[in-house]
Motif scaffolding. Sequence first.
Motif, mmCIF file in Angstrom:
data_model
loop_
_atom_site.group_PDB
_atom_site.id
_atom_site.type_symbol
_atom_site.label_atom_id
_atom_site.label_comp_id
_atom_site.label_asym_id
_atom_site.label_seq_id
_atom_site.Cartn_x
_atom_site.Cartn_y
_atom_site.Cartn_z
ATOM 1 N N LYS A 1 -52.187 -31.129 120.148
ATOM 2 C CA LYS A 1 -50.881 -31.554 119.631
ATOM 3 C C LYS A 1 -50.955 -31.809 118.118
ATOM 4 N N ASP A 2 -51.995 -32.523 117.682
ATOM 5 C CA ASP A 2 -52.149 -32.811 116.254
ATOM 6 C C ASP A 2 -52.467 -31.551 115.454
ATOM 7 N N LEU A 3 -53.235 -30.646 116.047
ATOM 8 C CA LEU A 3 -53.561 -29.392 115.376
ATOM 9 C C LEU A 3 -52.302 -28.556 115.159
ATOM 10 N N LYS A 4 -51.429 -28.519 116.153
ATOM 11 C CA LYS A 4 -50.170 -27.784 116.002
ATOM 12 C C LYS A 4 -49.304 -28.413 114.914
ATOM 13 N N LYS A 5 -49.273 -29.758 114.849
ATOM 14 C CA LYS A 5 -48.493 -30.434 113.815
ATOM 15 C C LYS A 5 -49.051 -30.130 112.431
ATOM 16 N N ALA A 6 -50.364 -30.120 112.297
ATOM 17 C CA ALA A 6 -50.990 -29.829 110.996
ATOM 18 C C ALA A 6 -50.685 -28.392 110.569
ATOM 19 N N ARG A 7 -50.803 -27.452 111.495
ATOM 20 C CA ARG A 7 -50.487 -26.059 111.166
ATOM 21 C C ARG A 7 -49.021 -25.912 110.755
ATOM 22 N N TRP A 8 -48.134 -26.564 111.506
ATOM 23 C CA TRP A 8 -46.718 -26.489 111.175
ATOM 24 C C TRP A 8 -46.449 -27.081 109.801
ATOM 25 N N TYR A 9 -47.067 -28.204 109.494
ATOM 26 C CA TYR A 9 -46.849 -28.857 108.201
ATOM 27 C C TYR A 9 -47.274 -27.940 107.053
ATOM 28 N N VAL A 10 -48.444 -27.332 107.173
ATOM 29 C CA VAL A 10 -48.934 -26.450 106.099
ATOM 30 C C VAL A 10 -48.035 -25.233 105.961
ATOM 31 N N LEU A 11 -47.724 -24.588 107.060
ATOM 32 C CA LEU A 11 -46.911 -23.372 106.990
ATOM 33 C C LEU A 11 -45.478 -23.673 106.565
ATOM 34 N N ASN A 12 -44.913 -24.771 107.017
ATOM 35 C CA ASN A 12 -43.540 -25.117 106.680
ATOM 36 C C ASN A 12 -43.398 -25.506 105.209
ATOM 37 N N ASN A 13 -44.454 -26.003 104.593
ATOM 38 C CA ASN A 13 -44.389 -26.414 103.199
ATOM 39 C C ASN A 13 -44.911 -25.357 102.239
ATOM 40 N N CYS A 14 -45.116 -24.148 102.712
ATOM 41 C CA CYS A 14 -45.532 -23.033 101.864
ATOM 42 C C CYS A 14 -44.302 -22.173 101.586
ATOM 43 N N ASP A 15 -43.934 -22.054 100.319
ATOM 44 C CA ASP A 15 -42.722 -21.311 99.953
ATOM 45 C C ASP A 15 -42.787 -19.850 100.375
ATOM 46 N N GLU A 16 -43.973 -19.259 100.375
ATOM 47 C CA GLU A 16 -44.096 -17.843 100.723
ATOM 48 C C GLU A 16 -43.872 -17.585 102.211
ATOM 49 N N VAL A 17 -43.974 -18.609 103.022
ATOM 50 C CA VAL A 17 -43.822 -18.444 104.467
ATOM 51 C C VAL A 17 -42.374 -18.657 104.906
ATOM 52 N N GLN A 18 -41.542 -19.239 104.055
ATOM 53 C CA GLN A 18 -40.167 -19.574 104.437
ATOM 54 C C GLN A 18 -39.355 -18.377 104.940
ATOM 55 N N PRO A 19 -39.488 -17.175 104.359
ATOM 56 C CA PRO A 19 -38.744 -16.038 104.947
ATOM 57 C C PRO A 19 -39.158 -15.756 106.393
#
Length: 167
Positions: A111-129
Amino acid sequence: MIHLCVHLSREAIFAGPVQYQWMYAFERYIHILKGYVRNKARPEGSIAEGYIDNEALTFCSMYFNEGETKFNKPEWNYDGPIKATQDGNIFVFKQKVRGIRVAINDVLNLKDLKKARWYVLNNCDEVQPYVRQYMDELERQGLRNVQEMLESEFHTWFLKYVSAIKF
């Protein structure tokens, strides 16, 4: 300490808001001045000497180009300039990272690993599209809990999507 509560309301009426009678800043500065005492027989002279020394060193350090002073010292967690990537790699994974504390080897639960991955990917501007693209796919499927699915399943979809792309 219960008796103190009796007088607090009267003190607030007399002195007004607490910031006008708060002594923390002065107490903190007195602590710094007490640190200048070297000769306990003559503390006032030691404090005056220490204060003058500190002022002189601060003034002189404003003009030093070489060496580290409090005016040209990098921030505590500054890792240098961030370089843009031209090789197709995602920006967030190219940054230099320096730990602030001693590393602790700990295993995250899923659960925490999924949250960490989501946080990193969600806060990366290049991933937003890609986040928007996956959100559109979920909405086309007619799912109600799009945000929950996005947070829990986006990293696996993104890994498959990026692995399929030929750079």
